[in-house]
Structures are given as structure tokens and as C-alpha cells.
Design an enzyme around this catalytic site. Structure first.
Site, PDB file in Angstrom:
ATOM      1  N   LEU A 194       0.839  -0.879  -0.166  1.00  0.00           N
ATOM      2  CA  LEU A 194      -0.059   0.101   0.116  1.00  0.00           C
ATOM      3  C   LEU A 194       0.813   1.015  -0.632  1.00  0.00           C
ATOM      4  CD1 LEU A 194      -2.067  -2.494   0.871  1.00  0.00           C
ATOM      5  CD2 LEU A 194      -3.378  -0.125   2.514  1.00  0.00           C
ATOM      6  N   SER A 195       1.215   1.857  -1.302  1.00  0.00           N
ATOM      7  CA  SER A 195       2.294   2.737  -0.954  1.00  0.00           C
ATOM      8  C   SER A 195       1.812   3.017  -2.756  1.00  0.00           C
ATOM      9  CB  SER A 195       4.087   2.279  -0.752  1.00  0.00           C
ATOM     10  OG  SER A 195       3.985   1.230  -1.646  1.00  0.00           O
ATOM     11  N   GLU A 196       0.804   4.103  -2.826  1.00  0.00           N
ATOM     12  CA  GLU A 196       0.273   4.755  -4.247  1.00  0.00           C
ATOM     13  C   GLU A 196       1.786   5.129  -4.540  1.00  0.00           C
ATOM     14  OE1 GLU A 196      -1.401   4.161  -1.447  1.00  0.00           O
ATOM     15  OE2 GLU A 196      -2.387   3.080  -1.911  1.00  0.00           O
TER      16      GLU A 196
ATOM     17  N   PHE B 162      -5.833  11.558  -5.984  1.00  0.00           N
ATOM     18  CA  PHE B 162      -4.960  12.536  -5.553  1.00  0.00           C
ATOM     19  C   PHE B 162      -4.248  12.408  -4.999  1.00  0.00           C
ATOM     20  CE2 PHE B 162      -9.920  13.737  -4.261  1.00  0.00           C
ATOM     21  CZ  PHE B 162     -10.460  13.865  -5.640  1.00  0.00           C
TER      22      PHE B 162
ATOM     23  N   HIS C 221     -14.840   8.272  -1.018  1.00  0.00           N
ATOM     24  CA  HIS C 221     -14.412   7.082  -1.428  1.00  0.00           C
ATOM     25  C   HIS C 221     -15.395   7.538  -3.120  1.00  0.00           C
ATOM     26  CE1 HIS C 221     -12.101   4.808   0.822  1.00  0.00           C
ATOM     27  NE2 HIS C 221     -12.597   3.233   0.507  1.00  0.00           N
TER      28      HIS C 221
END
Lengths: 324, 320
Positions: free
Chosen positions: B56-58, B86, B128
Site C-alpha cells: 500500500l504505497s500508491e 489525489f 471514496h
């Protein structure tokens, strides 16, 4: 097959001298107004770029920073074309579209200087990942400053590199200041501690000693090439000049004259080569740079009609701002 | 009859692209399991080295996609929720989009970003439910919003083949659409609109899932007014020629755009109409409010999204 121009101590000195003289000329051109927008001088940090690049092969790659001239020249970019880029001329490395902060030469594996602190590291990881997937021996070095140690994306990149065992070498040029903020009051823990937390071997080296940097970078590159994954080098260094050429306008005083003087005494260009040999190389570099300046100044200004060229690699031509 | 679902169409486009070109790869969270539906079965078929589960490290994996693209790959990034865009706006707007120009044409970044479920998904609340295609179109990133399974297949295929970064918004409201597909699925050129339903009195430009709503309203009003429904499909670059051609025939314009009103996509369509066409009546927009944040409660969520009754009223208003 290391970079031939950095293969021996004389070549490494020559390249450091080239970076130093290039930067001095750039400063002169900023002061005279020839270079618009200014530059981030690399003077004082030459041993890091040259030491790391001395461990790289021609096919290896690097990502650079807003203070990128040293890295770009050390990897072998043409100084005339880099000067032309600073002038925004068509003969520049990027055709005058990038300027000081975005200089790139993909034919030499220079994936670009970058104006966003820390942004190059994950790009380096992705490029290294792609090379390894194709079975190519490419290693990617990613330069960044101590300021980038506090960017989240850098930590994300270290983690990705670690789990992917990416052939990447992270080079932290710790020059003690993120613009004016001292690293001592900005970096919790230590630079190497951050890498170690992700299982990445890390070491601190004297960034004013080109041979020390080269030795450490050599170990890191060898590990990456052998499939051992990423490494992290913290190079302790110092910029002798301002963060940016705009800085003098405000007469900032975040560093003492004594501190600057004490680092200047450790000039990386004092390599211990015989004085006569150094003087000979200095003359060669002066001639090279004079020809480079001549090339850059003779290069044409870009045609305003081409301002939108290259916006899309696919050739899409968007509307002009004024047309109906 | 073969009913093809929207999700299956995207899955097939990815599979075909992975099959056709070893440079294509996928980075995303839970892509191995196929949690979002887009990548179901692909890791088993093409391997974990090509369909890559990432932590989880966009920001880092999006940038790693850029680095891989700079080094010859054609990565597809899956972001499961639109608000993650974003987080990676830096990577897309400031890095991927700018590389070609800033390097004087040395670099290309053939990166595709797919959001399988953009806009309201009923009950997913403020962080979301955004539908931020306008931001990407404004920056100049190629921006797609397919409404049908055929278009989802065709546009995703073209996005992967394209040499520039592309963001594809699969509207949550369209994911349930199924289509009877008889013709072979093929790439659809970016920047081409589709006349979904011909008409002569008014042009309704509808984006994404609102295309289906617009067609329903047009059918309902068929005895009263002849409504043309135009689906731009590609929001940037916009098929202005198709828009202008339609407006020059109908002379009236309504835009149905499920994103924020101020400086939004609908505003650009109106601007093109004002600059390039002679309208017979002031145009109308059916959009979310300015600066909308979707509230959680279903009634509140729905209250901020374009509705069929608003579209009907807008069509009647431009006919006056």
C-alpha cells in the site's frame, strides 16, 4: 566496462574540475543575466557525483535532483549541450525545454534531474525493476539530498526496492541543509537507519573524498549487479555556495562563515595528484569549457511556434491557448 | 446471445494486452486476488512478475510504473478507489505528463491508470465517491470514461497501446452494464465520440454511466422531442468536431456530467459550444454541486448526483 572517462584518478579529477569550472561559469552567466531563472550550484559536492558514477557502466542509469549538473556531467553528458540547456537553446540536452532542473540525456542513461525533492527515487526503482525483468544487468543510481529523507515517497521507494530486490543504489548527498533547514533539526534518527529499517545495507562515507565514495559505490553496484538488491549510501558533503543563485538577494545567514570556511578546507578537488599534472588537466578543462561555451552561445533560440512540441509522445496536437 | 459485462470487458482487454506484448505489466493492490474484478485470473495466467501485487504505497508504485515506462515497459496501474488519484496527482500531473515535453521529446511514458469504480458507489461516503476526471483533463492527461462494455474494452486497449499517460475512469454506475456483443471487440481510437442515439432537436452530451440515463430520458421524451445523445468517451482530448457537428444540427445543448460543477467538464463543453457554435437557446448543465463532497446517507448521496428528472427539466428548458 566502467565509464572510461572516470577509469583512473586523473580522469576523476578531470571530471570534478569540469563540474567545478562548469558551475563557476554557470554562476557567472546567472550574474550577467545570460541564464534566466538561476541554478542550484553543486560546487563542493563534486566527489559524490564522480565517485558514484566511477562505479557505473555506460549502460547504467541515474535519476538526479534539482542540483543535478554534477550528476549529469559525471555520467558523461556533453558540457556544451548542458550549457545550451541552461541558456534555453535548441542545442541543449532537452532542446531548451527542461533547463537546469530537468536536464536529461536518455542515450547516456540520465533519466533526468527532477524539480520535486525525492521524486526520482521511485522512478529509479521502477526502471531498475524493468531492467531486471528483462534480464539486463543495468544498475540505477538515484541521487537525492538530506531534505528528501523526510519525503514519504522516498520511504515508500526504499520499501519497494527492498521487497523487489531492485538493482538500485540510493545515494543521499547529505550536505547538512534542506535549503536553509539544518539536517540536525529535520532528520529524526539517521539517514542510514531509515534504509536499515527496510533491510537495505547502508553506510556513511566521506563525501569529500572521491576515492572513498567510489569504493563504497563500487560495493553497492556490485551487490546490485549480482542480484543482491539495493544499497544506500549517505555521503557527508557540503555545498560551498548558496542553495540557489536567488539566495544572495536576501543575504541569508543560516550558516556561519567559519563553518563554510572549514568545509572549503576539505575541498574534494585537493586529490593529491602531482601539481603539474593537475595544472595540465586544468588547462585541458578550461579549453574544453571554452569550446562548450562557444557552442552554447552559438546555438539558436527556439522558435516560439514550437513551444508545444513534444507535449505528447504520441504526437497529439492540442488547441493553442488563443485560437478559437 | 453473449452478454458481456463491463468488468469482464476490461478484464479481457487487459488479458489480450498482456498476451500481445511482453512489455505490458500490471501494478496494483490486490491484483493477484483480483479484488476489484479487473484482474481476475490474470496473475495465475501471466505470473506474479507481470501482474504485480504491490504494498500500500500508491505514490511509489505509480512512480515505479513511470520508471518502468521510461525503461521500455507499458505498465497498467490499478487504483481501486478514485480518491487515490489525489495521492498520486504529483506522480501523474507533475512527473508522467511532463516528461515528454521537459526532456525535449527524449522520453515517453506509456502508462495507463485504471480506476475500476469511480464516482458514487452508494454508502462509500466522502473519501471514496469522487469522480475527478476534470482534474486530469485540465492538466492535459488523456482522460477516458467509457459507458459500455464495448467501449471499456476498446478504450482500455487503446490506452495501453498509447505512448502517453492515460487515466481511465470506469464509472461505478456503469459497472453493472451488460451488453449483447456480436461484433469482435477492437481498440477504439482515443478522442472519438460516439453518437449513442441520433436526434434533431437537442444534443445531450452525457459522460460515463449518465449515458444510460440520458438514453432512458430520450426514449421517454420521444413523442415530445427528438434528443440526440452524444457520448464523448474520451474527455481529453475531446472530439470537438463531433460535438460541433451535432450542435450545428440541433442548436441546443444539455450536458450531463457527474462531477463538480465549477470549472468542471460540463463547463468546458459549454465553452466550446459558445466559442464555436450558434446555439438557439442558453445551454444547461446537470452536474454535482460546486465543491461537492458526497455525504454518507443514501438519500444525501443521491441528492447531490445528477438525476433523470433534472435532465428532463434541463431538456425542456433549452427547448423553450
Amino acid at each position: 566496462m566502467s565509464l572510461p572517462h572516470l577509469a583512473d584518478p586523473a580522469g576523476r579529477y578531470r571530471t570534478m574540475r569540469l563540474i567545478r569550472s562548469f558551475e563557476e561559469l554557470a554562476l557567472e552567466w546567472v550574474r550577467s543575466g545570460l541564464v534566466v531563472g538561476g541554478t542550484h550550484p553543486y560546487i563542493g559536492q563534486e566527489a559524490v557525483a564522480v565517485g558514484v558514477c566511477a562505479a557505473l557502466d555506460p549502460a547504467d542509469q541515474l535519476t538526479s535532483t534539482h542540483r543535478g549538473h554534477g550528476h549529469v556531467l559525471a555520467k558523461g553528458a556533453d558540457p556544451g549541450r548542458l550549457l545550451a540547456e541552461l541558456l534555453g537553446r535548441v542545442g541543449g540536452l532537452n532542446g531548451g525545454r527542461g533547463g537546469s532542473m530537468h536536464a536529461a540525456d536518455f542515450s547516456l542513461g540520465i533519466l533526468g534531474a527532477n524539480g520535486i525533492v525525492g521524486a526520482g527515487a521511485p522512478i529509479a526503482v521502477g526502471s531498475a525493476w524493468a531492467a531486471r525483468r528483462r534480464g539486463e544487468p543495468t544498475v540505477v543510481a538515484s541521487f537525492f539530498g538530506d531534505g528528501a529523507l523526510n519525503q514519504g515517497v522516498l520511504l515508500e521507494a526504499l520499501n519497494l526496492a527492498s521487497i523487489w530486490r531492485a538493482p538500485a543504489v540510493f545515494v543521499c548527498e547529505n550536505n547538512g541543509y534542506a535549503t536553509t533547514l539544518p539536517a540536525a533539526s529535520a532528520v529524526g534518527g539517521s539517514a542510514c537507519g531509515r534504509a536499515a529499517a527496510f533491510g537495505i545495507p547502508a553506510e556513511t562515507v566521506d563525501g569529500m573524498d572521491v576515492e572513498a565514495v567510489r569504493a563504497a559505490a563500487g560495493r553497492a553496484v556490485e551487490r546490485a549487479r549480482a542480484g543482491g538488491g539495493p544499497s544506500f549510501l549517505e555521503c557527508l558533503t557540503y555545498r560551498f555556495e548558496a542553495h540557489h543563485t536567488m539566495e544572495r538577494r536576501f543575504r541569508l545567514s543560516y550558516r556561519t562563515a567559519e563553518e563554510v570556511a572549514s568545509w572549503r578546507e576539505r575541498d574534494p578537488l585537493a586529490t593529491g595528484l602531482p601539481t603539474g599534472r593537475m595544472a595540465e588537466i586544468d588547462r585541458e578543462v578550461a579549453e574544453l569549457l571554452s569550446a562548450a561555451a562557444e557552442f552554447a552561445l552559438a546555438s539558436a533560440e527556439p522558435d516560439p511556434a514550437t513551444a508545444n512540441d513534444h507535449l505528447y509522445a504520441s504526437g497529439l496536437r492540442p488547441r493553442s491557448g488563443a485560437a478559437l | 446471445m453473449t452478454l458481456l459485462s463491463y468488468a469482464k470487458a476490461m478484464n479481457r482487454a487487459l488479458a489480450d494486452a498482456l498476451e500481445a506484448d511482453p512489455a505490458v505489466c500490471v501494478f496494483g493492490e490486490d491484483v493477484g486476488a483480483g479484488l476489484a474484478g479487473l484482474t481476475l485470473g490474470l496473475q495465475q495466467r501471466f505470473g506474479a512478475e507481470r501482474v504485480v501485487d504491490v504494498p500500500l504505497s500508491e505514490q511509489a508504485f505509480t512512480s515505479a510504473g513511470i520508471g518502468a515506462a521510461l525503461n521500455g515497459m507499458r505498465p497498467v496501474i490499478e487504483l481501486q478507489i478514485p480518491s487515490l488519484l489525489f495521492l498520486v496527482f504529483e506522480q501523474l500531473a507533475n512527473q508522467a505528463h511532463k516528461f515528454s515535453l521537459m526532456t525535449g521529446g527524449q522520453a515517453r511514458v506509456p502508462l495507463t491508470v485504471v480506476v475500476p469504480g469511480s464516482g458514487s458507489r452508494s454508502g462509500w461516503a466522502g473519501q471514496h465517491s469522487d469522480h475527478p476526471y476534470g482534474l486530469f483533463a485540465h492538466v492535459g492527461i488523456k482522460t477516458l470514461a467509457p459507458a459500455t462494455p464495448t467501449d471499456a474494452y476498446g478504450l482500455l486497449s487503446s490506452a495501453i497501446l498509447d505512448d502517453d499517460p492515460v487515466v481511465l475512469f470506469a464509472p461505478a454506475g456503469a459497472l453493472g452494464v451488460r451488453e449483447d456483443v456480436t461484433a469482435p471487440l477492437v481498440p477504439i481510437p482515443l478522442g472519438t465520440a460516439r453518437t449513442v442515439r441520433p436526434g434533431s432537436d437537442v444534443t445531450v452530451v452525457a459522460v460515463g454511466h449518465l449515458v444510460h440515463q440520458a438514453v432512458a430520458v430520450a426514449e421517454e421524451l420521444a413523442g415530445e422531442v427528438s434528443v440526440e445523445v452524444l457520448d464523448p468517451r474520451t474527455l481529453y482530448p475531446l472530439d470537438r468536431a463531433a460535438l460541433v457537428e451535432s450542435l450545428n444540427r440541433t442548436g441546443r445543448l444539455v450536458v450531463a456530467d457527474d462531477s463538480n460543477r465549477f470549472a468542471g467538464f460540463a463547463a468546458e463543453v459549454l465553452a466550446v459550444a459558445a466559442e464555436e457554435c450558434r446555439l438557439l437557446a442558453p445551454p444547461r448543465r446537470v452536474t454535482r454541486p460546486d465543491g461537492a463532497v458526497l455525504p454518507f446517507a443514501l438519500a444525501l448521496d443521491r441528492a447531490l448526483q445528477p438525476r433523470e428528472d433534472q435532465l428532463r427539466d434541463a431538456i425542456r428548458a433549452v427547448l423553450k
